[in-house]
Design a protein around this motif. Structure first.
Motif, PDB file in Angstrom:
ATOM      1  N   ILE A 108       0.834  -1.199   0.000  1.00  0.00           N
ATOM      2  CA  ILE A 108       0.000   0.000   0.000  1.00  0.00           C
ATOM      3  C   ILE A 108       0.871   1.252   0.000  1.00  0.00           C
ATOM      4  O   ILE A 108       0.637   2.191  -0.765  1.00  0.00           O
ATOM      5  CB  ILE A 108      -0.974  -0.006   1.206  1.00  0.00           C
ATOM      6  CG1 ILE A 108      -2.012  -1.109   1.042  1.00  0.00           C
ATOM      7  CG2 ILE A 108      -1.651   1.361   1.368  1.00  0.00           C
ATOM      8  CD1 ILE A 108      -2.840  -1.368   2.290  1.00  0.00           C
ATOM      9  N   ASN A 112       1.011   3.852  -3.096  1.00  0.00           N
ATOM     10  CA  ASN A 112       0.612   5.235  -2.873  1.00  0.00           C
ATOM     11  C   ASN A 112       1.732   6.200  -3.264  1.00  0.00           C
ATOM     12  O   ASN A 112       1.479   7.241  -3.875  1.00  0.00           O
ATOM     13  CB  ASN A 112       0.202   5.438  -1.413  1.00  0.00           C
ATOM     14  CG  ASN A 112      -0.666   6.653  -1.214  1.00  0.00           C
ATOM     15  OD1 ASN A 112      -1.131   7.266  -2.156  1.00  0.00           O
ATOM     16  ND2 ASN A 112      -0.882   7.002   0.033  1.00  0.00           N
ATOM     17  N   THR A 118      -4.211   4.662  -3.237  1.00  0.00           N
ATOM     18  CA  THR A 118      -4.082   3.330  -2.642  1.00  0.00           C
ATOM     19  C   THR A 118      -4.502   2.279  -3.668  1.00  0.00           C
ATOM     20  O   THR A 118      -5.180   2.608  -4.651  1.00  0.00           O
ATOM     21  CB  THR A 118      -4.978   3.201  -1.399  1.00  0.00           C
ATOM     22  OG1 THR A 118      -6.349   3.261  -1.819  1.00  0.00           O
ATOM     23  CG2 THR A 118      -4.669   4.262  -0.366  1.00  0.00           C
TER      24      THR A 118
END
Length: 127
Positions: A108, A112, A118
């Motif tokens: 994640i 990001n 995300t």
């Protein structure tokens, strides 16, 4: 696996540089990396695949592709994660294992940082 995107998805061209490289050793390296994304891979492993010393491999790779070998590996992993996110039924844990990231939270963070969203946001936008 071709890394060119269709439709309205943007083209992330850095991995494509290797596909069009004049040197077969880098094309073979890319194929080997794609086959081994779920495994831990070091720069020494990559250098061995190209039959170069680790030091020479780092220099040649950086000069030809304007990124480090590990940055390239991370891009391949993120590209694979993006394609798996568009498939139905894969959990984030499964996807992170398939791309060689041990913890879904790390995936994640990487996702990001690279794409500004995300994995869940990416799925909602492109599914």
């Amino acid at each position: 696996m071709y890394l060119r995107r269709s439709g309205k998805q943007s083209q992330y061209a850095s991995p494509l540089k290797i596909q069009h490289s004049a040197e077969q050793r880098f094309t073979r390296l890319q194929n080997w990396l794609l086959d081994n994304l779920a495994q831990p891979v070091s720069v020494a492993d990559m250098a061995a695949q190209t039959a170069l010393s680790e030091r020479q491999f780092r220099r040649v790779f950086q000069s030809r592709f304007a990124m480090s070998p590990m940055q390239y590996l991370q891009q391949l992993r993120l590209d694979k994660a993006r394609s798996l996110l568009l498939c139905d039924g894969y959990s984030l844990k499964h996807i992170s294992q398939q791309v060689g990231v041990n913890d879904p939270r790390n995936l994640i963070r990487m996702f990001n940082k690279a794409f500004g969203c995300t994995p869940g946001e990416y799925q909602k936008h492109f599914r």
